[in-house]
Write an enzyme that holds these catalytic residues in place. Structure first.
Site, PDB file in Angstrom:
ATOM      1  N   ASN A 194       0.877  -1.171   0.000  1.00 19.30           N
ATOM      2  CA  ASN A 194       0.000   0.000   0.000  1.00 19.30           C
ATOM      3  C   ASN A 194       0.915   1.222   0.000  1.00 19.30           C
ATOM      4  OD1 ASN A 194      -1.849   2.025   0.424  1.00 19.30           O
ATOM      5  ND2 ASN A 194      -2.116   1.586   2.603  1.00 19.30           N
ATOM      6  N   TRP A 195       1.019   1.850  -1.157  1.00 21.78           N
ATOM      7  CA  TRP A 195       1.966   2.973  -1.279  1.00 21.78           C
ATOM      8  C   TRP A 195       1.462   4.235  -0.564  1.00 21.78           C
ATOM      9  CZ3 TRP A 195       3.961   3.125  -7.076  1.00 21.78           C
ATOM     10  CH2 TRP A 195       4.830   2.046  -7.279  1.00 21.78           C
ATOM     11  N   LYS A 196       0.175   4.261  -0.222  1.00 21.90           N
ATOM     12  CA  LYS A 196      -0.421   5.464   0.392  1.00 21.90           C
ATOM     13  C   LYS A 196      -0.195   6.660  -0.539  1.00 21.90           C
ATOM     14  CE  LYS A 196       0.701   3.386   4.799  1.00 21.90           C
ATOM     15  NZ  LYS A 196       0.342   3.409   6.187  1.00 21.90           N
ATOM     16  N   HIS A 223      -9.376   1.049   4.570  1.00 22.85           N
ATOM     17  CA  HIS A 223      -8.099   1.227   5.267  1.00 22.85           C
ATOM     18  C   HIS A 223      -8.301   2.166   6.458  1.00 22.85           C
ATOM     19  CE1 HIS A 223      -3.978   2.392   6.133  1.00 22.85           C
ATOM     20  NE2 HIS A 223      -3.631   1.251   5.551  1.00 22.85           N
ATOM     21  N   GLU A 228      -6.624   4.500   7.630  1.00 16.71           N
ATOM     22  CA  GLU A 228      -6.368   5.933   7.391  1.00 16.71           C
ATOM     23  C   GLU A 228      -7.578   6.586   6.735  1.00 16.71           C
ATOM     24  OE1 GLU A 228      -2.632   5.464   5.368  1.00 16.71           O
ATOM     25  OE2 GLU A 228      -1.714   4.828   7.256  1.00 16.71           O
ATOM     26  N   GLU A 278      -5.634  -5.328  10.365  1.00 18.12           N
ATOM     27  CA  GLU A 278      -4.653  -4.274  10.589  1.00 18.12           C
ATOM     28  C   GLU A 278      -4.961  -3.518  11.885  1.00 18.12           C
ATOM     29  OE1 GLU A 278      -2.458  -3.110   6.831  1.00 18.12           O
ATOM     30  OE2 GLU A 278      -4.190  -1.814   6.930  1.00 18.12           O
ATOM     31  N   GLY A 326       2.139   2.056  10.515  1.00 16.81           N
ATOM     32  CA  GLY A 326       3.080   3.160  10.360  1.00 16.81           C
ATOM     33  C   GLY A 326       3.746   3.585  11.654  1.00 16.81           C
ATOM     34  N   SER A 383       3.120  -2.447  10.254  1.00 12.54           N
ATOM     35  CA  SER A 383       4.574  -2.451  10.458  1.00 12.54           C
ATOM     36  C   SER A 383       5.215  -3.805  10.156  1.00 12.54           C
ATOM     37  CB  SER A 383       4.929  -1.975  11.870  1.00 12.54           C
ATOM     38  OG  SER A 383       4.465  -0.640  12.066  1.00 12.54           O
ATOM     39  N   GLY A 397       2.770  -1.267   4.216  1.00 15.04           N
ATOM     40  CA  GLY A 397       2.854   0.160   3.898  1.00 15.04           C
ATOM     41  C   GLY A 397       4.293   0.565   3.653  1.00 15.04           C
ATOM     42  N   GLY A 398       4.929   1.095   4.682  1.00 21.55           N
ATOM     43  CA  GLY A 398       6.284   1.659   4.562  1.00 21.55           C
ATOM     44  C   GLY A 398       7.270   0.774   3.810  1.00 21.55           C
TER      45      GLY A 398
END
Ligand code: PEP
Length: 255
Positions: A13-15, A98, A100, A170, A176, A216, A237-238
């Site tokens: 997930n590149w966000k 998601h 976010e 999640e 994150g 994470s 993500g990251g």
């Protein structure tokens, strides 16, 4: 069916990261690193990167997804993109719900449900995100939260349509933050989601159902998490922004 026969899905997930040129460069770097993956490899990217990403991924085993979609086919929803538009563009996957989106953009269980419905109507593959907040975790109501989010999102979804959905557990406090659920907790809560699927559908449907962990996950902790019987992949993500790290997670899932 059990873990051995369920195919793992590692999804990035590149966000809100990467320009189209950066998307092309990152996918070109990633392609040779994941070409022998024994799991599905998906990258969910910002809308603006979709065409560049699909072009760069052409002929490879990397599948491209979006990070959200609207529930209406079209209309006066400035700034939104419909599931129908994504499907017409050739996009295969979409993340829905998601945390976010829930946290910063007012997404509710009901709008998550509506978006899932729209995505299924367009034959998109859905990565449905569920997870508890830190407060809910401290109140020990994680199981109830997961069951509620899962049930509302899947209302009216048939067992046949369920084949186009995977769920990512999640925990919001792990996204994150560098904090990770223990592998045992990831397994336990994924198991609670699987039990919920069995209740809503059948035991067989639940056993074949892919449930990822996200929060994470990185190249160092992936192997331990992915070894768990109920963890069928990861939403990353990251670490998905660095080709070598994402490839290492894909490799861990391929063992
Ligand atoms: C995510 O965005 O779904 C996620 C899990 O992020 P991170 O891996 O950075 O925690």
């Amino acid at each position: 069916m059990n873990k051995a026969t369920r195919k793992a899905v590692i999804a990035g997930n590149w966000k809100m990261n990467n320009t189209p040129a950066e998307a092309t460069a990152l996918i070109n770097e990633l392609k040779p690193l994941v070409k022998d993956a024994d799991c599905d490899v998906v990258l969910c990217v910002p809308y603006i990167d979709l065409f560049a990403a699909m072009e760069a991924a052409k002929g490879s085993n990397i599948k491209i997804g979006a990070e959200n979609c609207h529930w209406a086919e079209k209309g006066a929803f400035t700034g939104e993109v419909s599931a129908k538009m994504l499907a017409a563009a050739g996009v295969e996957y979409v993340i829905i719900g998601h945390s976010e989106r829930r946290q910063y953009f007012g997404e509710t269980d009901v709008t998550v449900h509506d978006r899932v419905r729209a995505a299924l109507n367009e034959n998109l593959k859905v990565i449905l995100c569920v997870g508890e907040t830190e407060t809910e975790n401290e109140q020990h109501i994680t199981a109830e939260v997961l069951r509620k989010q899962t049930k509302i999102a899947l209302q009216g979804v048939s067992e046949e349509e369920l084949k186009n959905i995977i769920i990512a557990y999640e925990p919001v406090w792990a996204i994150g933050t560098g904090k990770v659920a223990t592998a045992d907790d990831a397994c336990k809560y994924n198991g609670i989601i699987r039990d919920c699927i069995a209740e809503l559908y059948t035991k067989e449907a639940a056993e074949g159902f892919t449930i990822q962990y996200g929060g994470s996950m990185n190249e160092k902790n992936a192997a331990e998490l992915l070894a768990k019987v109920n963890v069928d992949g990861g939403l990353i993500g990251g670490a998905s922004l660095v080709a070598s790290k994402f490839a290492a997670i894909v490799e861990a899932a391929s063992k």
